[in-house]
Motif scaffolding. Structure first.
Motif, PDB file in Angstrom:
ATOM      1  N   THR A 136      -7.865  -5.317   6.400  1.00 45.82           N
ATOM      2  CA  THR A 136      -6.429  -5.379   6.662  1.00 45.82           C
ATOM      3  C   THR A 136      -6.000  -6.830   6.843  1.00 45.82           C
ATOM      4  O   THR A 136      -6.709  -7.624   7.462  1.00 45.82           O
ATOM      5  N   ILE A 137      -4.841  -7.166   6.271  1.00 52.95           N
ATOM      6  CA  ILE A 137      -4.171  -8.441   6.536  1.00 52.95           C
ATOM      7  C   ILE A 137      -2.808  -8.074   7.097  1.00 52.95           C
ATOM      8  O   ILE A 137      -2.015  -7.413   6.427  1.00 52.95           O
ATOM      9  N   ILE A 178       4.736 -13.919   2.796  1.00 51.52           N
ATOM     10  CA  ILE A 178       3.998 -14.822   1.904  1.00 51.52           C
ATOM     11  C   ILE A 178       5.018 -15.718   1.228  1.00 51.52           C
ATOM     12  O   ILE A 178       5.954 -15.234   0.591  1.00 51.52           O
ATOM     13  N   LYS A 179       4.862 -17.027   1.352  1.00 50.48           N
ATOM     14  CA  LYS A 179       5.851 -17.943   0.788  1.00 50.48           C
ATOM     15  C   LYS A 179       5.186 -18.991  -0.099  1.00 50.48           C
ATOM     16  O   LYS A 179       4.026 -19.356   0.086  1.00 50.48           O
ATOM     17  N   ASP A 180       5.953 -19.450  -1.084  1.00 53.32           N
ATOM     18  CA  ASP A 180       5.589 -20.598  -1.923  1.00 53.32           C
ATOM     19  C   ASP A 180       4.179 -20.493  -2.494  1.00 53.32           C
ATOM     20  O   ASP A 180       3.403 -21.455  -2.480  1.00 53.32           O
ATOM     21  N   SER A 181       3.850 -19.323  -3.031  1.00 50.46           N
ATOM     22  CA  SER A 181       2.537 -19.156  -3.651  1.00 50.46           C
ATOM     23  C   SER A 181       2.383 -20.115  -4.817  1.00 50.46           C
ATOM     24  O   SER A 181       3.320 -20.339  -5.599  1.00 50.46           O
ATOM     25  N   ALA A 182       1.180 -20.674  -4.949  1.00 43.60           N
ATOM     26  CA  ALA A 182       0.909 -21.594  -6.049  1.00 43.60           C
ATOM     27  C   ALA A 182       0.709 -20.847  -7.360  1.00 43.60           C
ATOM     28  O   ALA A 182       0.728 -21.450  -8.442  1.00 43.60           O
ATOM     29  N   ASN A 183       0.503 -19.547  -7.286  1.00 40.49           N
ATOM     30  CA  ASN A 183       0.478 -18.659  -8.449  1.00 40.49           C
ATOM     31  C   ASN A 183       0.959 -17.293  -7.954  1.00 40.49           C
ATOM     32  O   ASN A 183       2.013 -17.247  -7.325  1.00 40.49           O
ATOM     33  N   TYR A 184       0.235 -16.209  -8.146  1.00 41.66           N
ATOM     34  CA  TYR A 184       0.695 -14.914  -7.663  1.00 41.66           C
ATOM     35  C   TYR A 184       0.507 -14.825  -6.146  1.00 41.66           C
ATOM     36  O   TYR A 184      -0.433 -15.385  -5.587  1.00 41.66           O
ATOM     37  N   ALA A 185       1.394 -14.076  -5.490  1.00 40.07           N
ATOM     38  CA  ALA A 185       1.256 -13.877  -4.046  1.00 40.07           C
ATOM     39  C   ALA A 185       0.097 -12.935  -3.741  1.00 40.07           C
ATOM     40  O   ALA A 185      -0.761 -13.233  -2.908  1.00 40.07           O
ATOM     41  N   ILE A 186       0.064 -11.778  -4.410  1.00 39.19           N
ATOM     42  CA  ILE A 186      -1.011 -10.802  -4.222  1.00 39.19           C
ATOM     43  C   ILE A 186      -1.514 -10.385  -5.600  1.00 39.19           C
ATOM     44  O   ILE A 186      -0.752  -9.851  -6.409  1.00 39.19           O
ATOM     45  N   MET A 187      -2.789 -10.616  -5.852  1.00 37.41           N
ATOM     46  CA  MET A 187      -3.422 -10.261  -7.126  1.00 37.41           C
ATOM     47  C   MET A 187      -4.480  -9.194  -6.843  1.00 37.41           C
ATOM     48  O   MET A 187      -5.424  -9.433  -6.083  1.00 37.41           O
ATOM     49  N   ILE A 188      -4.300  -8.011  -7.441  1.00 36.40           N
ATOM     50  CA  ILE A 188      -5.211  -6.887  -7.230  1.00 36.40           C
ATOM     51  C   ILE A 188      -5.965  -6.643  -8.531  1.00 36.40           C
ATOM     52  O   ILE A 188      -5.350  -6.296  -9.544  1.00 36.40           O
ATOM     53  N   GLU A 189      -7.281  -6.809  -8.515  1.00 38.57           N
ATOM     54  CA  GLU A 189      -8.072  -6.689  -9.736  1.00 38.57           C
ATOM     55  C   GLU A 189      -9.182  -5.650  -9.556  1.00 38.57           C
ATOM     56  O   GLU A 189      -9.995  -5.748  -8.644  1.00 38.57           O
ATOM     57  N   PHE A 190      -9.161  -4.625 -10.414  1.00 38.56           N
ATOM     58  CA  PHE A 190     -10.238  -3.641 -10.461  1.00 38.56           C
ATOM     59  C   PHE A 190     -10.474  -3.020  -9.083  1.00 38.56           C
ATOM     60  O   PHE A 190     -11.613  -2.771  -8.692  1.00 38.56           O
ATOM     61  N   SER A 191      -9.413  -2.770  -8.358  1.00 38.58           N
ATOM     62  CA  SER A 191      -9.517  -2.300  -6.975  1.00 38.58           C
ATOM     63  C   SER A 191      -8.761  -0.988  -6.804  1.00 38.58           C
ATOM     64  O   SER A 191      -7.962  -0.586  -7.654  1.00 38.58           O
ATOM     65  N   GLU A 192      -8.996  -0.317  -5.690  1.00 36.01           N
ATOM     66  CA  GLU A 192      -8.366   0.973  -5.455  1.00 36.01           C
ATOM     67  C   GLU A 192      -8.016   1.144  -3.984  1.00 36.01           C
ATOM     68  O   GLU A 192      -8.568   0.473  -3.111  1.00 36.01           O
ATOM     69  N   GLN A 193      -7.079   2.054  -3.745  1.00 39.59           N
ATOM     70  CA  GLN A 193      -6.601   2.357  -2.393  1.00 39.59           C
ATOM     71  C   GLN A 193      -6.099   1.086  -1.705  1.00 39.59           C
ATOM     72  O   GLN A 193      -6.599   0.669  -0.663  1.00 39.59           O
ATOM     73  N   VAL A 194      -5.077   0.498  -2.321  1.00 44.84           N
ATOM     74  CA  VAL A 194      -4.460  -0.719  -1.779  1.00 44.84           C
ATOM     75  C   VAL A 194      -3.044  -0.378  -1.344  1.00 44.84           C
ATOM     76  O   VAL A 194      -2.243   0.118  -2.138  1.00 44.84           O
ATOM     77  N   ASP A 195      -2.737  -0.636  -0.078  1.00 43.61           N
ATOM     78  CA  ASP A 195      -1.440  -0.317   0.489  1.00 43.61           C
ATOM     79  C   ASP A 195      -0.759  -1.615   0.927  1.00 43.61           C
ATOM     80  O   ASP A 195      -1.216  -2.298   1.841  1.00 43.61           O
ATOM     81  N   ARG A 219      -6.613   1.907  -8.956  1.00 42.38           N
ATOM     82  CA  ARG A 219      -6.187   3.257  -8.587  1.00 42.38           C
ATOM     83  C   ARG A 219      -5.490   3.245  -7.231  1.00 42.38           C
ATOM     84  O   ARG A 219      -5.872   2.503  -6.339  1.00 42.38           O
ATOM     85  N   ASP A 220      -4.492   4.077  -7.127  1.00 38.95           N
ATOM     86  CA  ASP A 220      -3.837   4.335  -5.840  1.00 38.95           C
ATOM     87  C   ASP A 220      -3.329   3.050  -5.190  1.00 38.95           C
ATOM     88  O   ASP A 220      -3.797   2.622  -4.138  1.00 38.95           O
ATOM     89  N   ILE A 221      -2.349   2.456  -5.837  1.00 34.61           N
ATOM     90  CA  ILE A 221      -1.688   1.266  -5.296  1.00 34.61           C
ATOM     91  C   ILE A 221      -0.301   1.669  -4.797  1.00 34.61           C
ATOM     92  O   ILE A 221       0.499   2.237  -5.541  1.00 34.61           O
ATOM     93  N   TYR A 239      -3.132  -1.280 -16.376  1.00 40.07           N
ATOM     94  CA  TYR A 239      -4.293  -0.450 -16.069  1.00 40.07           C
ATOM     95  C   TYR A 239      -4.326  -0.037 -14.599  1.00 40.07           C
ATOM     96  O   TYR A 239      -5.132  -0.500 -13.805  1.00 40.07           O
ATOM     97  N   VAL A 240      -3.397   0.868 -14.276  1.00 36.85           N
ATOM     98  CA  VAL A 240      -3.350   1.466 -12.952  1.00 36.85           C
ATOM     99  C   VAL A 240      -3.159   2.971 -13.102  1.00 36.85           C
ATOM    100  O   VAL A 240      -2.337   3.416 -13.911  1.00 36.85           O
ATOM    101  N   ASN A 241      -3.879   3.734 -12.326  1.00 38.18           N
ATOM    102  CA  ASN A 241      -3.658   5.168 -12.228  1.00 38.18           C
ATOM    103  C   ASN A 241      -3.168   5.469 -10.819  1.00 38.18           C
ATOM    104  O   ASN A 241      -3.853   5.165  -9.842  1.00 38.18           O
ATOM    105  N   ARG A 242      -1.982   5.996 -10.733  1.00 35.29           N
ATOM    106  CA  ARG A 242      -1.277   6.309  -9.477  1.00 35.29           C
ATOM    107  C   ARG A 242      -0.759   5.030  -8.824  1.00 35.29           C
ATOM    108  O   ARG A 242      -1.424   4.400  -8.025  1.00 35.29           O
ATOM    109  N   LEU A 243       0.475   4.734  -9.191  1.00 36.81           N
ATOM    110  CA  LEU A 243       1.188   3.560  -8.677  1.00 36.81           C
ATOM    111  C   LEU A 243       2.497   4.025  -8.064  1.00 36.81           C
ATOM    112  O   LEU A 243       3.305   4.676  -8.729  1.00 36.81           O
ATOM    113  N   LEU A 244       2.710   3.712  -6.791  1.00 41.46           N
ATOM    114  CA  LEU A 244       3.944   4.077  -6.099  1.00 41.46           C
ATOM    115  C   LEU A 244       4.658   2.815  -5.629  1.00 41.46           C
ATOM    116  O   LEU A 244       4.087   1.996  -4.902  1.00 41.46           O
TER     117      LEU A 244
END
Length: 478
Positions: A136-137, A178-195, A219-221, A239-244
């Motif tokens: 958790t963050i 999250i402010k002034d990101s030098a690229n993406y703020a949050i990058m989710i790669e090949f991961s699942e169950q991210v809230d 999956r499940d973002i 490439y996401v299965n189940r995105l809300l």
């Protein structure tokens, strides 16, 4: 006797102190909370606290998990490495700031054979989780990417992402800014169950970006109750299965949501999209918002698969280039079962809502239901005569002002109201190469001397009911 006892106690006390200093850092924790200052972090915005922060994270992980706490202060840091069962908690007044020293950042290595694997150091990050779980963050503090400049980075300027999660699961990011990101703020790669919940993103490039691959999709973002004020796409990926995506405010100097590859079981609900962007596009310095939602599998590069089972509902848009754009350009992708319902858009300034395939594969079933879209209008007779041009990566002007469809199986417009602020001489609706077109309770104004208003080319079946051009145009526009 008393002196003798004291003299004997001194070495015992020294020995005890030496033992304590050699114990695990867990002895510094109170009730499972590991304060980074207890591990040497200063938090003055000058001293680089990377080693101290990672020491606290390791101590927390070594005891089975807990909370790593950042009290008020500015903690300058390179890459912070996440570990299983650890919470990074930022108190109000705490800011983690990315150092400008590029060598202080580490990176995630994507799986071999994926497009992402070609760009190794592109995956560097201020906060990096690789193969972690139950992380958790959270907190009401700030994570500041510090606009770290990398002359060897993408576009010869982009630096590290703020947060990367690679091959990870059961991750929560909550309440932080999250402010002034030098690229993406949050990058989710090949991961699942991210809230991702209650997060505010300001400036930088993309807000939340996700990447999977054919044999390993994300999956499940969930992206819920977030605020995006981004220079680039607010939410994007493939490439996401189940995105809300739910209850979000989306302000961008690029696209609100851009899907660039296969996604299945996607819901966008109760969101507000509006431009112009409060923060400029970092590359071009412009602020106008592009599409509210653009669905373009294969839009950037080859990534075979389906975009299907998408529901977009209860969405409001203002001052966007186009409300909803669906594009197919490559034969390896398919689009099917897309429903857009309860859409209200005003100030649409560039392109009609559209569903288009420019390859041999036709789009499948796409429904617009209970929609009200107001365009700026102003199209000319010359524009009406121009053929639709092949799309690039963003919405472009079309020879139609209200709705355009090309090469699709089933296009259904139900209770759709189209408005125009300025007189427009282009057709209102233009459909070509359609198997079945349903127009049910469709309303739009009629402008004198305008083309159309409905142009059909090679439409095999038309089901029309209650189509009315009775929406009055302003008197000075007829």
């Amino acid at each position: 006797m008393k002196e003798c006892h004291l003299s004997r106690m001194v070495p015992l006390a020294v020995a005890a102190c030496a033992t304590l200093t050699n114990l695990s850092g867990s002895c510094l924790a109170v009730d499972g909370v590991f304060d980074v200052r207890d591990y040497g972090a200063v938090g003055n915005g000058k001293k680089v606290d990377t080693a101290a922060i990672n020491k606290a994270v390791k101590a927390c992980s070594d005891t089975g998990g807990g909370q790593v706490r950042f009290g008020p202060g500015r903690y300058m840091s390179g890459t912070v490495h996440l570990k299983d069962n650890v919470t990074l908690f930022f108190e109000a007044g705490a800011t983690l700031v990315g150092t400008t020293k590029l060598d202080d950042y580490q990176y995630f290595t994507p799986p071999a054979g994926t497009p992402e694997a070609r760009f190794g150091k592109w995956h560097s990050a201020l906060i990096l989780g690789v193969g972690v779980k139950n992380v958790t963050i959270a907190g009401h503090g700030v994570i500041d990417g510090n606009k770290v400049f990398n002359p060897r980075g993408e576009e010869k300027m982009r630096g590290p992402h703020t947060i990367i999660l690679g091959n990870s699961r059961n991750i929560t990011i909550r309440d932080i800014t999250i402010k002034d990101s030098a690229n993406y703020a949050i990058m989710i790669e090949f991961s699942e169950q991210v809230d991702v919940r209650g997060v505010k993103v300001t400036g930088g490039w993309d807000g939340v970006h996700f990447r999977g691959w054919i044999d390993k999709p994300c999956r499940d973002i969930n992206i819920i109750d977030c605020q995006f004020f981004t220079g680039d796409d607010s939410i994007a990926g493939r490439y996401v299965n189940r995105l809300l995506i739910k209850d979000c405010v989306v302000n961008s100097s690029c696209n609100g949501i851009r899907i660039i590859g296969p996604v299945t079981n996607m819901i966008v609900q109760d969101c507000l999209f509006y431009g112009p962007g409060l923060h400029p596009h970092r590359t071009s310095n412009r602020r106008n918002m592009l599409s509210g939602i653009i669905l373009q599998p294969g839009g950037w590069d080859a990534c075979d698969g389906a975009l299907e089972d998408v529901l977009i509902s209860d969405v409001t848009m203002k001052n966007v280039a186009s409300p909803v754009t669906v594009l197919l350009k490559r034969g390896g992708n398919t689009v099917d079962n897309i429903t857009i319902t309860d859409l209200t858009a005003t100030g649409v300034y560039r392109a009609a809502a559209s569903v288009e395939s420019w390859c041999e594969t036709a789009c499948g079933r796409v429904v617009f239901r209970d929609a009200s879209i107001e365009y700026e209008g102003g199209g000319t007779a010359k524009q009406a005569k121009a053929p639709p041009r092949k799309p690039g990566v963003d919405a472009r002007p079309l020879p139609v002002w209200g709705f355009y469809a090309k090469n699709a199986q089933d296009i259904i417009l139900e209770n759709v109201h189209l408005y125009c602020v300025k007189k427009d001489l282009r057709p209102t609706i233009f459909c070509e190469d359609i198997n079945c077109l349903v127009l049910d309770a469709v309303r739009f104004p009629e402008f004198h001397h305008a083309a159309g208003p409905i142009v059909l080319k090679n439409v095999k079946e038309v089901k029309s009911r209650d189509v009315d051009m009775s929406i009055p145009a302003p008197a000075n526009q007829k």
